[in-house]
Design an enzyme around this catalytic site. Structure first.
Site, PDB file in Angstrom:
ATOM      1  CD  GLU A  67      -2.946  -1.077   2.050  1.00 29.79           C
ATOM      2  OE1 GLU A  67      -2.712   0.121   3.481  1.00 29.79           O
ATOM      3  OE2 GLU A  67      -4.115  -2.128   1.893  1.00 29.79           O
TER       4      GLU A  67
ATOM      5  CD  GLU B 165      -4.187  -6.309   4.075  1.00 31.75           C
ATOM      6  OE1 GLU B 165      -2.757  -5.415   3.152  1.00 31.75           O
ATOM      7  OE2 GLU B 165      -4.348  -5.361   4.356  1.00 31.75           O
TER       8      GLU B 165
END
Ligand SMILES: *[C@@H]1O[C@H](CO)[C@@H](O)[C@H](O)[C@H]1NC(C)=O
Ligand SMILES: *[C@@H]1O[C@H](CO)[C@@H](O)[C@H](O)[C@H]1NC(C)=O
Ligand SMILES: *[C@@H]1O[C@H](CO)[C@@H](O)[C@H](O)[C@H]1NC(C)=O
Ligand SMILES: *[C@@H]1O[C@H](CO)[C@@H](O)[C@H](O)[C@H]1NC(C)=O
Length: 539
Positions: A276, A383
């Site tokens: 991220e 995720e």
């Protein structure tokens, strides 16, 4: 409304009854779920001597079928099978027709094998520091049960992927990285052996592979942050970039990690360019855990000039490289921007990785666009978890079917939109959804009782995941399916063993009749309880 609810409960009762008493149906080999009710829902309890399994004989003859079902009202991997009957007709509907007069016409699911899409690699979860820590709290036999529950292809849900943080992530006792000292150490002279935390993880993962009898789990590494000295802000979190003088060092860091892991006996299948990157670009205002910020342009430059060439000229040239590892709203522009940063950037990539956290507000068509732009790349969800948003309950809600429904819905959506692999977040968390040093507590498919160390709770999410992971085996190719009612969602696959797998979900709060029309194999008629998920496997 009240009348409807009662009717549904009757329907569920009859369905369960018919699964047991119908002479056409054989009793399953599986250990059933030990269902326990909490005020928020029902979980399956495992202890050292008892843990439910997903065991079945595969249908072999044409017309033989296996139907595995789970539902809001307490079915967990309920089985209904017939190895001899033809055509595929699970006659699980002893309820008189008129009682369903109000709940509309049967839903038709139509299969079209001529139109095919992606080939699936697999499903899995993440082995974080928190998972490792929680496992350490459990009795060894219970640990083994969990390993089998997740990764066995005989008694468990057959996971085959595992994401592992390189260094720390937020699900850990504190932030950490390799070579934190000495600082400004461009040659990483102190990155010569594995950290104790990784040594424990490795021992657990090896035990998992042995216990689950699954030696070909695909391991995927992802770093959350380099040591602080490599970063513009010299901190774990907050707005940051990689200092340009450490671009090569950060690439070398990944190779050193892969080498030490290989030396310790774990061969990685893939790494990503980092978790991220947007967290430390725009997310730093509310994200308090270790992150490294990248713009797509600078990440492209790093991959094109450093990570890509370094990886491909190392002994790990076959390790797959995934980029993105961020939310759906970064698709597909992130990758085109990487190529603007460096003309060779995406050539080094084998895959695109996406996280699900904003799926509710970003269209799945973005995934299809990315796949059209990069048709030779794998697309993985790497995720997913619930409870991260301020308006959500942080940490586990024991027995929440709503949360399972969220997983089922978005996995179905991802599979309908080109996804080849799907990885959940933490394999197990404690009662509050941790440990997590940033107090970013979330939900997990398995909740560990860390007070006693003697029980774990398999959440409805675990069953939701299993309906996909056990039945859609590696190498399964998706074909077109259509449904006459958008509240019954479906995906269909032809597996490498030529069997057909359908996974479908009845989103309605009422039961419904479904007719599956397979032009090659015949017609199946099924009765689906309210809020229920099914895997139908037939030869
Ligand atoms: C383990 O679970 C089983 C099934 O629920 C139960 O019968 C048994 O008593 C439990 N064992 C312990 C030690 O709690
Ligand atoms: C190397 O790292 C360890 C921690 O892993 C640290 O204790 C030690 O001081 C470091 N060595 C140097 C020379 O900085
Ligand atoms: C891109 O890769 C090719 C070899 O595949 C190389 O010849 C070329 O120099 C690279 N371009 C840049 C800008 O690095
Ligand atoms: C965990 O175990 C303890 C001790 O046996 C018990 O008091 C507690 O209720 C358990 N937690 C849950 C969520 O059941």
């Amino acid at each position: 409304m009240k009348g409807t609810t009662t009717l549904n409960l009757i329907a569920v009762g009859l369905l369960l009854l018919s699964l047991i008493v119908s002479p056409a149906l054989t009793a399953s080999e599986a250990v059933p779920c030990a269902l326990r009710e909490y005020p928020t829902g029902s979980v399956c309890v495992c202890n050292s001597t008892y843990c439910d399994t997903l065991e079945f004989e595969e249908p072999i003859t044409v017309g033989g079928f296996l139907l595995v079902s789970s539902s809001r009202d307490g079915i967990r991997f309920g089985q209904s099978r017939d190895a001899t009957k033809m055509p595929v007709v699970p006659e699980v509907k002893p309820i008189p027709k008129q009682r369903f007069a109000r709940s509309t016409r049967p839903v038709t699911i139509q299969l079209n094998r001529r139109r095919t899409f992606q080939t699936v690699v697999g499903f899995g979860g993440a082995f974080t520091g928190a998972v490792s820590f929680n496992l350490g709290k459990l009795e060894p036999t219970l640990r083994s049960c969990l390993y089998r529950s997740y990764y066995s292809k005989k008694v468990g849900i057959g996971f085959s992927l595992m994401r592992i943080p390189i260094g720390g992530c937020d699900f850990d006792l504190k932030p950490w990285a390799y070579n934190e000292l000495p600082e400004d150490d461009v040659h990483l002279t102190n990155f010569t052996k594995l950290d104790q935390r990784d040594l424990i993880k490795i021992a657990q993962i090896k035990e998992l592979m042995a216990t689950a009898e699954n030696q070909d789990i695909k391991l995927m590494g992802a770093a959350w942050s380099p040591p602080r000295w490599m970063k513009s802000n010299n901190d774990w979190s907050g707005s940051s970039r990689l200092k340009s003088e450490y671009y090569q060092t950060w690439a070398d860091y990944h190779i050193k990690y892969l080498q030490l892991m290989t030396d310790a006996g774990l061969d990685y299948w893939a790494i990503s360019t980092g978790n991220e990157p947007m967290n430390a670009v725009i997310g730093f205002l509310f994200i308090r855990f270790m992150s490294l910020g990248w713009t797509a342009l600078s990440q492209g430059k790093w991959v094109g000039d450093h990570l890509g060439p370094t990886l491909r000229s190392s002994g790990f040239q076959n390790v797959k490289l995934f980029a993105g590892d961020d939310q759906r709203y970064t698709f597909p522009w992130w990758f085109s921007q990487m190529d603007q940063g460096h003309p060779n950037a995406t050539q080094y990539l084998d895959g695109l990785a996406v996280h699900w956290y904003w799926d509710g507000v970003t269209p799945p068509g973005l995934l299809d666009q990315a796949v059209r732009l990069y048709p030779d790349k794998l697309l993985f969800n790497t995720e997913a978890s619930l409870g991260d948003k301020p308006f959500q309950t942080h940490g586990p809600i024991l027995g929440s079917w709503d949360r399972a429904e969220s997983y089922i819905t978005y996995i179905l959506q991802d599979l309908q939109h080109s996804v080849h692999g799907w990885i959940d977040w933490n394999l197990m968390l404690n009662e509050i959804g941790g440990p997590n040093y940033a107090k970013n507590y979330v939900e997990s498919a398995v909740v560990v009782n860390t007070t006693s160390g003697k029980e774990v709770y398999k959440q409805p999410i675990f069953y939701g995941l299993g309906h996909f992971s056990r039945f859609i085996t590696e190498g399964s190719t998706r074909f077109e399916t259509t449904t006459s009612d958008s509240a019954v969602i479906v995906v269909g696959f032809t597996r490498p063993d030529q069997k057909t797998t359908l996974v479908f979900y009845n989103k309605k709060s009422s039961s419904c009749e479904v007719i599956v029309k397979d032009p090659e194999r015949g017609v199946a008629q099924l009765h689906l309880p309210p809020k229920s998920v099914h895997s139908l496997l037939y030869a």
